[in-house]
Design a protein around this motif. Structure first.
Motif, PDB file in Angstrom:
ATOM      1  N   THR A   1       4.089 -15.286  13.113  1.00 33.66           N
ATOM      2  CA  THR A   1       3.381 -13.876  12.649  1.00 33.66           C
ATOM      3  C   THR A   1       2.123 -13.843  13.431  1.00 33.66           C
ATOM      4  O   THR A   1       1.313 -13.029  12.851  1.00 33.66           O
ATOM      5  CB  THR A   1       3.245 -14.118  11.314  1.00 33.66           C
ATOM      6  OG1 THR A   1       2.340 -15.546  10.999  1.00 33.66           O
ATOM      7  CG2 THR A   1       4.425 -14.265  10.488  1.00 33.66           C
ATOM      8  N   SER A   2       1.798 -14.241  14.795  1.00 24.67           N
ATOM      9  CA  SER A   2       0.384 -14.412  15.260  1.00 24.67           C
ATOM     10  C   SER A   2       0.491 -13.836  16.487  1.00 24.67           C
ATOM     11  O   SER A   2       1.479 -13.966  17.470  1.00 24.67           O
ATOM     12  CB  SER A   2      -0.107 -15.685  15.135  1.00 24.67           C
ATOM     13  OG  SER A   2      -0.462 -15.938  13.806  1.00 24.67           O
ATOM     14  N   ARG A   3      -0.434 -13.148  17.265  1.00 25.41           N
ATOM     15  CA  ARG A   3      -0.560 -12.660  18.662  1.00 25.41           C
ATOM     16  C   ARG A   3      -1.742 -13.329  18.993  1.00 25.41           C
ATOM     17  O   ARG A   3      -3.231 -13.202  18.589  1.00 25.41           O
ATOM     18  CB  ARG A   3      -0.565 -11.235  18.357  1.00 25.41           C
ATOM     19  CG  ARG A   3      -0.532 -10.670  19.964  1.00 25.41           C
ATOM     20  CD  ARG A   3      -0.886  -9.179  20.100  1.00 25.41           C
ATOM     21  NE  ARG A   3      -0.626  -8.577  21.326  1.00 25.41           N
ATOM     22  CZ  ARG A   3      -1.296  -7.444  21.644  1.00 25.41           C
ATOM     23  NH1 ARG A   3      -1.975  -6.717  20.932  1.00 25.41           N
ATOM     24  NH2 ARG A   3      -1.018  -7.043  22.778  1.00 25.41           N
ATOM     25  N   VAL A   4      -1.719 -14.072  20.147  1.00 30.52           N
ATOM     26  CA  VAL A   4      -2.797 -14.779  20.817  1.00 30.52           C
ATOM     27  C   VAL A   4      -3.191 -13.966  22.064  1.00 30.52           C
ATOM     28  O   VAL A   4      -2.174 -13.665  22.879  1.00 30.52           O
ATOM     29  CB  VAL A   4      -2.586 -16.436  21.259  1.00 30.52           C
ATOM     30  CG1 VAL A   4      -3.826 -17.113  21.633  1.00 30.52           C
ATOM     31  CG2 VAL A   4      -2.195 -16.938  19.835  1.00 30.52           C
ATOM     32  N   MET A   5      -4.645 -13.688  22.224  1.00 36.09           N
ATOM     33  CA  MET A   5      -5.079 -12.923  23.387  1.00 36.09           C
ATOM     34  C   MET A   5      -6.159 -13.556  23.990  1.00 36.09           C
ATOM     35  O   MET A   5      -7.052 -14.176  23.318  1.00 36.09           O
ATOM     36  CB  MET A   5      -5.137 -11.562  22.846  1.00 36.09           C
ATOM     37  CG  MET A   5      -4.031 -10.731  22.327  1.00 36.09           C
ATOM     38  SD  MET A   5      -4.523  -9.210  21.568  1.00 36.09           S
ATOM     39  CE  MET A   5      -5.026  -9.691  19.888  1.00 36.09           C
ATOM     40  N   LEU A   6      -6.477 -13.303  25.197  1.00 33.53           N
ATOM     41  CA  LEU A   6      -7.442 -13.513  25.896  1.00 33.53           C
ATOM     42  C   LEU A   6      -8.114 -11.828  26.158  1.00 33.53           C
ATOM     43  O   LEU A   6      -7.427 -11.085  26.875  1.00 33.53           O
ATOM     44  CB  LEU A   6      -7.428 -14.011  27.221  1.00 33.53           C
ATOM     45  CG  LEU A   6      -7.186 -15.747  27.058  1.00 33.53           C
ATOM     46  CD1 LEU A   6      -6.601 -16.179  28.374  1.00 33.53           C
ATOM     47  CD2 LEU A   6      -8.295 -16.376  26.251  1.00 33.53           C
TER      48      LEU A   6
END
Length: 347
Positions: free
Chosen positions: A269-274
């Motif tokens: 359920t998560s989106r990890v971004m830089l």
């Protein structure tokens, strides 16, 4: 802890409702018995008067107990709601803080990685073969410099290529001339990495550019570092050209955003971004919007934090830099969908 509080609140509410319903059922039966007793007492006439008084009292007791049961239900419901809200807030606080910590972890891992790149460029620019290719240019010197660059690339697989350019911006040698044929001999005088590298005041300085696609490297996304190559390889030597190194951004960044320490449930359920300093998506665990869209975050003046946005938690952390690498103002960011079971009180 928050899960336990919420589960306890729901269980207490369920048990209370169940037991109050049982009490009300018993009182209804008691009321029926009291009514029947009064009817029988009336039928018995004067002989049943005493029994009628008892029946009346039984009915009053049943009514009182029903009122107490109703008040108990209302009181428990009110307190359970407060407990549920407190547990929900605790859940979001803990989850938000955890995600903010992970966002910081993501950008710190990348910063440490890029710090090593800043060390590489300052070291390799002093290599004698590279210095001689610019100080005493010629086919043999260029070939030897190319050989040295190729040797470095065989060990440092995180780079797509390494280039050296003379003071006019012409590429004298590359590490992979067979793979990237358009680079050798190209003029880079107007390229940001060359101009900034040539502007470095000493051998201790370096330049780093934002992530961008390089047309001479198959249009791959790269993090580009550069510094001046100096006479004799000395820290204060005359600037005779520039070295540029091109970090293979996509696989290295993907390894960080996809490998962050989320639970299996969080990962779904998560989106990890830089994100860049301008919030441009530089890397994303789902592969969307990279170098094409911005993900605006409401960071204000805070370097780290989290907030609710619609049905999601958005957690972020700004780069603290690492050692002599100050970073480019990037953010680690995690957008995580809120479980509807916890989201009942969001309004």
């Amino acid at each position: 802890m928050a899960d336990a509080v919420l589960k306890l609140a729901y269980e207490v509410s369920r048990v209370t409702e169940e037991k109050v319903a049982l009490i009300e059922g018993v009182m209804r039966r008691t009321g029926v018995l009291a009514l029947n007793a009064r009817l029988e007492a009336a039928r018995a006439g004067e002989a049943g008067m005493a029994f009628s008084v008892v029946a009346q009292e039984m009915n009053g007791v049943a009514t009182d107990i029903r009122n107490i049961a109703r008040q108990l239900r209302e009181a428990v419901a009110a307190n359970i709601e407060q407990l549920r809200r407190a547990g929900s807030e605790m859940h979001f606080e803990l989850r938000g803080e955890r995600l903010a910590d992970l966002a910081l972890n993501a950008v710190e891992i990348m910063d440490r990685n890029l710090y090593e790149r800043s060390c590489d460029i300052r070291w390799w620019a002093t290599d004698n073969a590279l210095v001689e290719a610019l100080a005493a240019p010629g086919p043999d010197a260029a070939a030897y410099a190319q050989e040295r660059l190729a040797t470095i690339l065989r060990s440092y697989t995180v780079y797509l290529d390494l280039w050296i350019a003379d003071r006019d911006g012409r590429i004298v040698a590359t590490g992979r001339p067979d793979l990237y044929r358009g680079a050798a001999g190209a003029n880079m005088a107007d390229a940001e990495w060359f101009r900034r590298g040539m502007g470095c005041a000493s051998g201790d300085e370096f330049a780093v550019c934002d992530i961008a696609r390089n047309p001479h490297l198959g249009n791959a996304a790269v993090a580009t570092y550069s510094t001046a190559i100096r006479s004799g390889g000395r820290r204060d030597g005359e600037r005779i050209g520039v070295m540029g190194i091109f970090f293979d951004w996509a696989p290295q960044a993907a390894a960080i955003v996809q490998g962050l320490g989320l639970s299996e449930e969080e990962r779904k359920t998560s989106r990890v971004m830089l994100l860049g300093a301008d919030h441009l998506v530089l890397a994303a665990s789902d592969g969307r919007d990279i170098l094409s869209k911005r993900f605006e975050i409401d960071a204000g003046a805070q370097n780290r934090g989290w907030y609710r946005q619609g049905d999601s938690i958005v957690a972020y952390a700004r780069t603290p830099g690492y050692e002599t690498y100050q970073g480019l103002g990037w953010y680690g960011c995690i957008e995580s969908h809120v479980d509807s079971e916890w989201d009942k009180d969001k309004d």
